[in-house]
Write a protein that holds these residues in place. Sequence first.
Motif, PDB file in Angstrom:
ATOM      1  N   ARG A  54       0.873  -1.173   0.000  1.00 19.25           N
ATOM      2  CA  ARG A  54       0.000   0.000   0.000  1.00 19.25           C
ATOM      3  C   ARG A  54       0.913   1.226   0.000  1.00 19.25           C
ATOM      4  NH1 ARG A  54      -4.862  -0.955   3.180  1.00 19.25           N
ATOM      5  NH2 ARG A  54      -5.367  -1.851   1.165  1.00 19.25           N
ATOM      6  N   LEU A  55       0.823   2.016  -1.079  1.00 18.87           N
ATOM      7  CA  LEU A  55       1.722   3.155  -1.258  1.00 18.87           C
ATOM      8  C   LEU A  55       0.930   4.455  -1.406  1.00 18.87           C
ATOM      9  CD1 LEU A  55       4.189   1.584  -3.856  1.00 18.87           C
ATOM     10  CD2 LEU A  55       4.507   1.824  -1.388  1.00 18.87           C
ATOM     11  N   PRO A  56       1.534   5.576  -1.016  1.00 24.75           N
ATOM     12  CA  PRO A  56       0.871   6.864  -1.234  1.00 24.75           C
ATOM     13  C   PRO A  56       0.711   7.099  -2.733  1.00 24.75           C
ATOM     14  CG  PRO A  56       3.139   7.193  -0.517  1.00 24.75           C
ATOM     15  CD  PRO A  56       2.856   5.723  -0.431  1.00 24.75           C
ATOM     16  N   LYS A  57      -0.453   7.616  -3.130  1.00 20.96           N
ATOM     17  CA  LYS A  57      -0.716   7.819  -4.554  1.00 20.96           C
ATOM     18  C   LYS A  57      -1.179   9.240  -4.830  1.00 20.96           C
ATOM     19  CE  LYS A  57      -4.964   6.521  -6.258  1.00 20.96           C
ATOM     20  NZ  LYS A  57      -5.763   7.713  -6.133  1.00 20.96           N
ATOM     21  N   THR A  58      -1.162   9.599  -6.082  1.00 25.31           N
ATOM     22  CA  THR A  58      -1.739  10.863  -6.513  1.00 25.31           C
ATOM     23  C   THR A  58      -3.230  10.783  -6.221  1.00 25.31           C
ATOM     24  OG1 THR A  58      -0.066  11.085  -8.233  1.00 25.31           O
ATOM     25  CG2 THR A  58      -2.072  12.403  -8.476  1.00 25.31           C
ATOM     26  N   SER A  59      -3.703  11.595  -5.297  1.00 30.35           N
ATOM     27  CA  SER A  59      -5.078  11.495  -4.797  1.00 30.35           C
ATOM     28  C   SER A  59      -6.119  11.637  -5.902  1.00 30.35           C
ATOM     29  CB  SER A  59      -5.321  12.550  -3.724  1.00 30.35           C
ATOM     30  OG  SER A  59      -6.638  12.474  -3.243  1.00 30.35           O
ATOM     31  N   ALA A  60      -5.895  12.543  -6.838  1.00 29.58           N
ATOM     32  CA  ALA A  60      -6.893  12.858  -7.862  1.00 29.58           C
ATOM     33  C   ALA A  60      -6.854  11.897  -9.045  1.00 29.58           C
ATOM     34  CB  ALA A  60      -6.701  14.292  -8.342  1.00 29.58           C
ATOM     35  N   GLN A  61      -6.531  10.639  -8.799  1.00 27.42           N
ATOM     36  CA  GLN A  61      -6.556   9.617  -9.850  1.00 27.42           C
ATOM     37  C   GLN A  61      -7.425   8.449  -9.409  1.00 27.42           C
ATOM     38  OE1 GLN A  61      -2.504   8.345 -10.462  1.00 27.42           O
ATOM     39  NE2 GLN A  61      -2.174   9.878 -12.051  1.00 27.42           N
ATOM     40  N   ALA A  62      -8.147   7.900 -10.359  1.00 28.85           N
ATOM     41  CA  ALA A  62      -8.835   6.630 -10.139  1.00 28.85           C
ATOM     42  C   ALA A  62      -7.994   5.556 -10.824  1.00 28.85           C
ATOM     43  CB  ALA A  62     -10.237   6.675 -10.732  1.00 28.85           C
ATOM     44  N   TRP A  63      -7.696   4.478 -10.118  1.00 30.22           N
ATOM     45  CA  TRP A  63      -6.933   3.377 -10.693  1.00 30.22           C
ATOM     46  C   TRP A  63      -7.859   2.214 -10.990  1.00 30.22           C
ATOM     47  CZ3 TRP A  63      -2.218   2.440  -6.948  1.00 30.22           C
ATOM     48  CH2 TRP A  63      -1.386   3.557  -6.947  1.00 30.22           C
ATOM     49  N   THR A  64      -7.595   1.531 -12.082  1.00 33.89           N
ATOM     50  CA  THR A  64      -8.264   0.272 -12.358  1.00 33.89           C
ATOM     51  C   THR A  64      -7.286  -0.858 -12.054  1.00 33.89           C
ATOM     52  OG1 THR A  64      -7.570   0.361 -14.675  1.00 33.89           O
ATOM     53  CG2 THR A  64      -9.754   1.242 -14.144  1.00 33.89           C
ATOM     54  N   GLN A  65      -7.801  -1.977 -11.611  1.00 30.92           N
ATOM     55  CA  GLN A  65      -6.937  -3.117 -11.323  1.00 30.92           C
ATOM     56  C   GLN A  65      -6.168  -3.489 -12.581  1.00 30.92           C
ATOM     57  OE1 GLN A  65      -8.901  -6.816 -10.255  1.00 30.92           O
ATOM     58  NE2 GLN A  65      -7.349  -7.163  -8.685  1.00 30.92           N
ATOM     59  N   GLY A  66      -4.871  -3.681 -12.445  1.00 38.81           N
ATOM     60  CA  GLY A  66      -4.025  -4.058 -13.576  1.00 38.81           C
ATOM     61  C   GLY A  66      -3.383  -2.889 -14.303  1.00 38.81           C
ATOM     62  N   ALA A  67      -3.715  -1.656 -13.922  1.00 36.38           N
ATOM     63  CA  ALA A  67      -3.111  -0.485 -14.566  1.00 36.38           C
ATOM     64  C   ALA A  67      -1.628  -0.401 -14.212  1.00 36.38           C
ATOM     65  CB  ALA A  67      -3.822   0.792 -14.118  1.00 36.38           C
ATOM     66  N   LYS A  68      -0.807   0.065 -15.149  1.00 31.56           N
ATOM     67  CA  LYS A  68       0.608   0.282 -14.870  1.00 31.56           C
ATOM     68  C   LYS A  68       0.738   1.406 -13.845  1.00 31.56           C
ATOM     69  CE  LYS A  68       2.481  -1.117 -19.322  1.00 31.56           C
ATOM     70  NZ  LYS A  68       3.274  -0.679 -20.492  1.00 31.56           N
ATOM     71  N   ILE A  69       1.641   1.202 -12.874  1.00 29.86           N
ATOM     72  CA  ILE A  69       1.858   2.191 -11.822  1.00 29.86           C
ATOM     73  C   ILE A  69       3.316   2.631 -11.851  1.00 29.86           C
ATOM     74  CG2 ILE A  69       1.765   2.667  -9.342  1.00 29.86           C
ATOM     75  CD1 ILE A  69      -0.998   2.266 -10.672  1.00 29.86           C
ATOM     76  N   TYR A  70       3.501   3.933 -11.742  1.00 32.79           N
ATOM     77  CA  TYR A  70       4.815   4.570 -11.807  1.00 32.79           C
ATOM     78  C   TYR A  70       5.094   5.285 -10.491  1.00 32.79           C
ATOM     79  CZ  TYR A  70       4.028   3.756 -16.763  1.00 32.79           C
ATOM     80  OH  TYR A  70       3.776   3.168 -17.962  1.00 32.79           O
ATOM     81  N   TRP A  71       6.374   5.548 -10.209  1.00 30.36           N
ATOM     82  CA  TRP A  71       6.777   6.278  -9.016  1.00 30.36           C
ATOM     83  C   TRP A  71       7.305   7.638  -9.438  1.00 30.36           C
ATOM     84  CZ3 TRP A  71       5.369   5.666  -4.307  1.00 30.36           C
ATOM     85  CH2 TRP A  71       6.066   6.278  -3.261  1.00 30.36           C
ATOM     86  N   THR A  72       6.823   8.684  -8.762  1.00 31.96           N
ATOM     87  CA  THR A  72       7.242  10.044  -9.088  1.00 31.96           C
ATOM     88  C   THR A  72       8.444  10.450  -8.243  1.00 31.96           C
ATOM     89  OG1 THR A  72       5.924  11.171  -7.405  1.00 31.96           O
ATOM     90  CG2 THR A  72       4.809  10.650  -9.493  1.00 31.96           C
ATOM     91  N   SER A  73       9.156  11.462  -8.700  1.00 31.77           N
ATOM     92  CA  SER A  73      10.286  11.983  -7.915  1.00 31.77           C
ATOM     93  C   SER A  73       9.784  12.634  -6.631  1.00 31.77           C
ATOM     94  CB  SER A  73      11.094  12.986  -8.734  1.00 31.77           C
ATOM     95  OG  SER A  73      10.271  14.069  -9.114  1.00 31.77           O
ATOM     96  N   GLY A  74       8.496  12.968  -6.576  1.00 31.52           N
ATOM     97  CA  GLY A  74       7.898  13.555  -5.382  1.00 31.52           C
ATOM     98  C   GLY A  74       7.406  12.528  -4.370  1.00 31.52           C
ATOM     99  N   GLY A  75       7.608  11.234  -4.654  1.00 29.29           N
ATOM    100  CA  GLY A  75       7.258  10.195  -3.689  1.00 29.29           C
ATOM    101  C   GLY A  75       5.810   9.761  -3.699  1.00 29.29           C
TER     102      GLY A  75
END
Length: 110
Positions: A54-75
């Motif tokens: 469970r990781l902090p995410k960009t709040s204003a995004q909806a994710w679908t199961q199986g979507a590619k997830i990236y890590w930002t320089s802002g954490g």
Amino acid sequence: MKNFLQPGDALDCVAPSGGVVSGTPVIIGSLIGIASVTAAEGAPFTLQRKGVYRLPKTSAQAWTQGAKIYWTSGGKATTADSGNTLIGIAAAAAANPSDFGDVLLGPTTV
């Protein structure tokens, strides 16, 4: 097999510049995982390479199961690929807004 060393689920590493914080993604070149402990720069630590976190995410995004997830320089974890590092896929859907998302570490097949 005489050349087998280990499964690779966890690797002993040396903390990069700035050190590492337990439970957060660490990117060392093309090696990506989650720090198992907090360690100062140059100190040894174990990098967890597999699993769902469970990781902090960009709040204003909806994710679908199986979507590619990236890590930002802002954490933050994000579905935006531009300028970010691929760390895995969404293990479950995540609502917009929400502060955290579940990420399955590792390469995607897409």
